[in-house]
Design a protein around this motif. Sequence first.
Motif, PDB file in Angstrom:
ATOM      1  N   ARG A   1      50.663  21.946  43.636  1.00 23.30           N
ATOM      2  CA  ARG A   1      50.984  23.300  44.097  1.00 23.30           C
ATOM      3  C   ARG A   1      51.248  24.236  42.923  1.00 23.30           C
ATOM      4  O   ARG A   1      50.813  25.385  42.933  1.00 23.30           O
ATOM      5  CB  ARG A   1      52.201  23.266  45.029  1.00 23.30           C
ATOM      6  CG  ARG A   1      51.820  23.017  46.455  1.00 23.30           C
ATOM      7  CD  ARG A   1      52.998  23.240  47.392  1.00 23.30           C
ATOM      8  NE  ARG A   1      53.091  22.060  48.221  1.00 23.30           N
ATOM      9  CZ  ARG A   1      54.106  21.212  48.272  1.00 23.30           C
ATOM     10  NH1 ARG A   1      55.186  21.433  47.588  1.00 23.30           N
ATOM     11  NH2 ARG A   1      54.067  20.149  49.036  1.00 23.30           N
TER      12      ARG A   1
ATOM     13  N   GLN B   1      47.914  24.944  41.214  1.00 21.68           N
ATOM     14  CA  GLN B   1      47.099  25.796  42.083  1.00 21.68           C
ATOM     15  C   GLN B   1      47.629  27.230  42.098  1.00 21.68           C
ATOM     16  O   GLN B   1      46.869  28.174  42.292  1.00 21.68           O
ATOM     17  CB  GLN B   1      47.050  25.214  43.502  1.00 21.68           C
ATOM     18  CG  GLN B   1      45.869  25.656  44.310  1.00 21.68           C
ATOM     19  CD  GLN B   1      44.521  25.264  43.719  1.00 21.68           C
ATOM     20  OE1 GLN B   1      44.371  24.248  43.056  1.00 21.68           O
ATOM     21  NE2 GLN B   1      43.539  26.099  43.933  1.00 21.68           N
ATOM     22  N   ALA B   2      48.934  27.398  41.864  1.00 21.28           N
ATOM     23  CA  ALA B   2      49.526  28.736  41.827  1.00 21.28           C
ATOM     24  C   ALA B   2      48.995  29.544  40.644  1.00 21.28           C
ATOM     25  O   ALA B   2      49.078  30.776  40.647  1.00 21.28           O
ATOM     26  CB  ALA B   2      51.041  28.632  41.762  1.00 21.28           C
TER      27      ALA B   2
ATOM     28  N   PRO C   1      44.276  32.768  40.769  1.00 22.18           N
ATOM     29  CA  PRO C   1      44.511  34.044  41.450  1.00 22.18           C
ATOM     30  C   PRO C   1      44.179  33.962  42.944  1.00 22.18           C
ATOM     31  O   PRO C   1      43.194  33.351  43.333  1.00 22.18           O
ATOM     32  CB  PRO C   1      43.579  35.026  40.750  1.00 22.18           C
ATOM     33  CG  PRO C   1      43.031  34.322  39.577  1.00 22.18           C
ATOM     34  CD  PRO C   1      43.270  32.876  39.727  1.00 22.18           C
ATOM     35  N   HIS C   2      45.005  34.602  43.750  1.00 23.92           N
ATOM     36  CA  HIS C   2      44.804  34.567  45.208  1.00 23.92           C
ATOM     37  C   HIS C   2      43.533  35.290  45.646  1.00 23.92           C
ATOM     38  O   HIS C   2      42.992  35.024  46.701  1.00 23.92           O
ATOM     39  CB  HIS C   2      46.020  35.158  45.921  1.00 23.92           C
ATOM     40  CG  HIS C   2      46.172  36.631  45.709  1.00 23.92           C
ATOM     41  ND1 HIS C   2      46.678  37.165  44.541  1.00 23.92           N
ATOM     42  CD2 HIS C   2      45.858  37.675  46.507  1.00 23.92           C
ATOM     43  CE1 HIS C   2      46.679  38.486  44.639  1.00 23.92           C
ATOM     44  NE2 HIS C   2      46.189  38.819  45.812  1.00 23.92           N
ATOM     45  N   CYS C   3      43.031  36.177  44.813  1.00 27.25           N
ATOM     46  CA  CYS C   3      41.863  36.973  45.192  1.00 27.25           C
ATOM     47  C   CYS C   3      40.594  36.138  45.327  1.00 27.25           C
ATOM     48  O   CYS C   3      39.625  36.603  45.930  1.00 27.25           O
ATOM     49  CB  CYS C   3      41.646  38.102  44.203  1.00 27.25           C
ATOM     50  SG  CYS C   3      41.269  37.523  42.545  1.00 27.25           S
TER      51      CYS C   3
ATOM     52  N   THR D   1      40.033  33.876  47.248  1.00 30.93           N
ATOM     53  CA  THR D   1      39.828  33.555  48.666  1.00 30.93           C
ATOM     54  C   THR D   1      39.437  34.784  49.488  1.00 30.93           C
ATOM     55  O   THR D   1      39.216  34.659  50.685  1.00 30.93           O
ATOM     56  CB  THR D   1      41.104  32.944  49.268  1.00 30.93           C
ATOM     57  OG1 THR D   1      42.172  33.895  49.184  1.00 30.93           O
ATOM     58  CG2 THR D   1      41.494  31.673  48.545  1.00 30.93           C
ATOM     59  N   TRP D   2      39.352  35.936  48.871  1.00 31.60           N
ATOM     60  CA  TRP D   2      39.042  37.157  49.596  1.00 31.60           C
ATOM     61  C   TRP D   2      37.617  37.151  50.148  1.00 31.60           C
ATOM     62  O   TRP D   2      36.675  36.814  49.435  1.00 31.60           O
ATOM     63  CB  TRP D   2      39.177  38.381  48.706  1.00 31.60           C
ATOM     64  CG  TRP D   2      40.570  38.761  48.336  1.00 31.60           C
ATOM     65  CD1 TRP D   2      41.738  38.197  48.760  1.00 31.60           C
ATOM     66  CD2 TRP D   2      40.935  39.808  47.436  1.00 31.60           C
ATOM     67  NE1 TRP D   2      42.799  38.823  48.177  1.00 31.60           N
ATOM     68  CE2 TRP D   2      42.338  39.816  47.364  1.00 31.60           C
ATOM     69  CE3 TRP D   2      40.221  40.715  46.695  1.00 31.60           C
ATOM     70  CZ2 TRP D   2      43.033  40.734  46.574  1.00 31.60           C
ATOM     71  CZ3 TRP D   2      40.914  41.619  45.908  1.00 31.60           C
ATOM     72  CH2 TRP D   2      42.301  41.630  45.855  1.00 31.60           C
TER      73      TRP D   2
ATOM     74  N   GLN E   1      37.558  42.381  52.169  1.00 32.18           N
ATOM     75  CA  GLN E   1      38.777  42.580  51.387  1.00 32.18           C
ATOM     76  C   GLN E   1      38.456  43.035  49.967  1.00 32.18           C
ATOM     77  O   GLN E   1      39.161  43.864  49.401  1.00 32.18           O
ATOM     78  CB  GLN E   1      39.626  41.312  51.377  1.00 32.18           C
ATOM     79  CG  GLN E   1      41.036  41.550  50.916  1.00 32.18           C
ATOM     80  CD  GLN E   1      41.968  40.409  51.256  1.00 32.18           C
ATOM     81  OE1 GLN E   1      41.585  39.448  51.903  1.00 32.18           O
ATOM     82  NE2 GLN E   1      43.194  40.516  50.816  1.00 32.18           N
TER      83      GLN E   1
ATOM     84  N   LYS F   1      35.239  34.965  45.237  1.00 32.06           N
ATOM     85  CA  LYS F   1      34.669  33.949  44.350  1.00 32.06           C
ATOM     86  C   LYS F   1      33.629  34.537  43.402  1.00 32.06           C
ATOM     87  O   LYS F   1      33.419  34.026  42.312  1.00 32.06           O
ATOM     88  CB  LYS F   1      33.991  32.844  45.168  1.00 32.06           C
ATOM     89  CG  LYS F   1      34.945  31.940  45.898  1.00 32.06           C
ATOM     90  CD  LYS F   1      34.146  30.897  46.644  1.00 32.06           C
ATOM     91  CE  LYS F   1      35.005  29.856  47.289  1.00 32.06           C
ATOM     92  NZ  LYS F   1      34.197  28.801  47.908  1.00 32.06           N
TER      93      LYS F   1
ATOM     94  N   SER G   1      40.123  21.261  43.287  1.00 32.79           N
ATOM     95  CA  SER G   1      41.370  21.946  42.952  1.00 32.79           C
ATOM     96  C   SER G   1      41.391  22.203  41.447  1.00 32.79           C
ATOM     97  O   SER G   1      40.647  21.583  40.682  1.00 32.79           O
ATOM     98  CB  SER G   1      42.569  21.099  43.358  1.00 32.79           C
ATOM     99  OG  SER G   1      42.623  19.930  42.565  1.00 32.79           O
TER     100      SER G   1
END
Length: 152
Positions: free
Chosen positions: A13, A16-17, A20-22, A24-25, A29, A66, A135
């Motif tokens: 975790r 994986q943090a 960047p969360h982007c 998955t956009w 988005q 991606k 991952s």
Amino acid sequence: MAQLASTRKNLERKVQALVPHCVTWPEQQVACWISDLGFPQYKVASYFHITDKRKLCFIDNFINGKKLIFLDMCSLPKIGITDYEHMKVITKAIRKLLGIPTPDMYRSIGLPRREALELYLEAKSRTGVKIDKLSFSRFLQDNATKLRTHKE
């Protein structure tokens, strides 16, 4: 044994943090983000009634989170972004969003780009079951020797 599995999950975790969360956009988005950045004209080609198929923008080119890793000053004109000042702002914002440092202009072009996060994002930009399960920590394990060799 259970403690080892728990520790491994916590470590996964944390690693994986770093991603960047982007990434998955979906396309919509990313298009909203480009609009919020101050460029609503680049969301879709119909904004300017563009008929030239080479001048389609983010949604029309299926640019999702991606694919952001591949957008640079060379690729933006191919999707209809030709204003140099806009290109500079967009590429800088993409690097900031992805956590990628500004390229060193004095670095030898003979050296391959070896930042682990960049390589991971490039790998994740592809599609498929194997890539979807990849991952960041697994990527680091699989490429440890390659990354270590080129960092020196």
